[in-house]
Design an enzyme around this catalytic site. Structure first.
Site, PDB file in Angstrom:
ATOM      1  N   LYS A 112     -73.776  14.770  33.221  1.00  0.00           N
ATOM      2  CA  LYS A 112     -74.768  14.443  32.205  1.00  0.00           C
ATOM      3  C   LYS A 112     -76.152  15.000  32.571  1.00  0.00           C
ATOM      4  O   LYS A 112     -76.954  15.275  31.694  1.00  0.00           O
ATOM      5  CB  LYS A 112     -74.882  12.928  32.027  1.00  0.00           C
TER       6      LYS A 112
HETATM    7  C1  LIG Z   1     -69.452  11.276  30.112  1.00  0.00           C
HETATM    8  C2  LIG Z   1     -68.404  11.543  31.119  1.00  0.00           C
HETATM    9  C3  LIG Z   1     -67.149  12.064  30.752  1.00  0.00           C
HETATM   10  C4  LIG Z   1     -66.777  12.321  29.318  1.00  0.00           C
HETATM   11  O1  LIG Z   1     -67.535  13.359  28.740  1.00  0.00           O
HETATM   12  P1  LIG Z   1     -67.618  13.491  27.151  1.00  0.00           P
HETATM   13  O2  LIG Z   1     -68.617  14.546  26.887  1.00  0.00           O
HETATM   14  O3  LIG Z   1     -68.060  12.143  26.655  1.00  0.00           O
HETATM   15  O4  LIG Z   1     -66.251  13.825  26.659  1.00  0.00           O
HETATM   16  C5  LIG Z   1     -66.254  12.355  31.769  1.00  0.00           C
HETATM   17  N1  LIG Z   1     -66.554  12.114  33.073  1.00  0.00           N
HETATM   18  C6  LIG Z   1     -67.726  11.602  33.454  1.00  0.00           C
HETATM   19  C7  LIG Z   1     -67.976  11.348  34.884  1.00  0.00           C
HETATM   20  C8  LIG Z   1     -68.696  11.308  32.495  1.00  0.00           C
HETATM   21  O5  LIG Z   1     -69.883  10.798  32.881  1.00  0.00           O
END
Ligand SMILES: *Cc1c(COP(=O)(O)O)cnc(C)c1O
Length: 463
Positions: A112
């Site tokens: 993120k």
């Molecule tokens: C947010 C997240 C996901 C999922 O990603 P999306 O874009 O919501 O599909 C997978 N793994 C981790 C560690 C995340 O923080």
């Protein structure tokens, strides 16, 4: 580049407006009106370039003249200076033709950060120029919230409220949200699950009096600028393995469908991607949709990969928009049905197109732990549970000819209990956050109702 809503009823916006707005006023999501393409030569030219330079070239067609070239280069430089790895998103080899794309070298140890660090800087520049302040509200299953706190803390033009499901995030995730001391960031522990938080957020955006009163903005993965930032690492990693002169495939641990949708965008832009593989944990709505064409919500079952404990994958709407030849009305009908009936069925044509682009697989809790254990033993690589879901599903979809890149979405130290249980190794936090557990926490418990949350936000900002 103009941005249009997936439901066809909201005004067209510029990149800057779409970024500052988040959700469209007709309940849809903003998408670019066309997919820009890069030539084979342009893509080939990315080989050996710095991450920030590739980011500039990939994102420029989407942001147009929102920022001057010099401004945008400075934004990129500041965003990724907070990453602890010079390559930003390095590739590690796991097996013959199988590679792990490490996306967790940012300040909060999950992918993120790649997008959030960037939009923090973009918001600051855009809002300063406009002389405006906004209230950003986010819903998180853990990682978005901590990344947003890190990206927006201390900025003058932004008040940030993060709603997370009380008791359903890991200790490290919670601490990363509750320990920043800057007064413009607020952690809200909501009674409910992630889908409760996400539904509250959607309802706030549809409550126009509140929305306009507090100047609401969103940074969830429904924000187009986030998806866009994630397109970049599909290019850098594919080019490192020989694209555009050979194809590569990707497997993506998927929750809200933002990260894998970024891969779809890269493909639309001309990156030769063979397969895009959706990897889900036991909360498998997307895998079931691929199998049957029925997009049907069930309850969320908490798992050891909590950032994927989601049943309503918001960004899936962006893909459905393309599957239905960009007919906003058809999309609106489907997602209204999802809200009222809890499901919708894709048409045969749409399902066929979905299966042309994507594969999918599901990983149980036991398989997740077994994968962490076997990868630690065979490669020394300690996977977080989300990345392990990806690796397990990738192994079912690999062939000898096409390199497979699995996205490693978080650092194992963000989920130490699950990792220790699986392989006996306690993953250590990087030194820069070793004192996390000693810092003071600050959060507010709140009922999972629209009234309770909107009242709290208005009180805090004095609106
Ligand atoms: C947010 C997240 C996901 C999922 O990603 P999306 O874009 O919501 O599909 C997978 N793994 C981790 C560690 C995340 O923080």
């Amino acid at each position: 580049m103009k941005y249009i809503s997936t439901r066809g009823q909201a005004p067209e916006l510029t990149f800057e407006e779409a970024m500052l707005t988040g959700l469209a006023r007709d309940g849809g999501l903003y998408v670019p009106e066309t997919w820009p393409t890069l030539s084979v030569d342009e893509i080939a030219g990315f080989a050996g370039q710095k991450y920030e330079d590739v980011a500039f070239a990939v994102m420029k067609p989407f942001i147009g003249d929102t920022f001057s070239d010099a401004e945008f280069r400075e934004i990129l430089a500041k965003s990724y200076a907070s990453f602890e790895h010079d390559a930003r998103c390095p590739l590690v080899q796991l097996d013959e033709n199988h590679f792990l794309l490490e996306l967790f070298h940012g300040p909060t140890l999950a992918f993120k950060d790649v997008a959030m660090q960037l939009i923090g800087q973009m918001f600051e520049v855009a809002l300063k120029r406009r002389g405006e302040t906004v209230t950003i509200v986010g819903a998180t299953s853990g990682d978005t919230g901590s990344a947003a706190m890190e990206a927006f803390k201390g900025l003058d033009a932004v008040n940030l409220f993060i709603m997370y499901p009380h008791g359903r995030v890991s200790d490290v995730q919670r601490l990363q949200m509750t320990t920043p001391s800057e007064s413009n960031v607020h952690a809200l522990a909501v009674d409910g699950d992630f889908d409760t938080c996400q539904a509250l957020l959607k309802d706030m955006f549809n409550d126009f009096e509140f929305r306009d009163g507090v100047k609401l903005a969103g940074v969830n993965s429904i924000n187009w600028a986030r998806v866009l930032a994630q397109v970049v690492y599909y290019f850098t990693s594919a080019v490192a393995l020989g694209a555009p002169h050979r194809k590569v495939s990707f497997t993506v641990p998927t929750g809200n469908f933002g990260d894998i949708f970024a891969g779809y965008v890269a493909k639309r832009m001309g990156l030769p991607i063979d397969r895009l593989v959706i990897a889900t944990n036991q909360n498998d709505i997307l895998h079931r949709t691929m199998e049957s064409g029925d997009h049907a919500k069930t309850g969320v079952t908490p798992s050891i990969s909590p950032s994927m404990d989601i049943q309503v994958s918001s960004n899936f709407e962006r893909l459905v928009f393309d599957l239905y030849d960009r007919e906003g009305l058809a999309v609106a009908q489907l997602f209204d049905a999802l809200k009222t009936d809890g499901n919708f069925a894709l048409s045969q044509g749409a399902l066929g197109k979905l299966r042309d682009e994507f594969d999918s697989g599901r990983c149980s809790e036991g398989e997740t732990s077994a994968t962490i254990k076997s990868m630690a033993a065979r490669t020394g690589e300690i996977l977080c549970p989300h990345s392990a879901v990806g690796v397990k599903v990738a192994n079912e979809h690999r062939d000898g000819a096409t390199p497979m890149i699995t996205l490693a979405t978080a650092h194992p130290a963000k989920f130490p209990a699950a990792v220790k249980d699986a392989c006996g190794i306690h993953p250590e936090l990087p030194p820069r956050m070793a004192d996390l557990f000693d810092r003071d926490e600050r959060f507010t418990r709140v009922d999972g109702t629209l009234d309770a949350v909107t009242k709290l936000i208005k009180d805090r900002i004095g609106a």
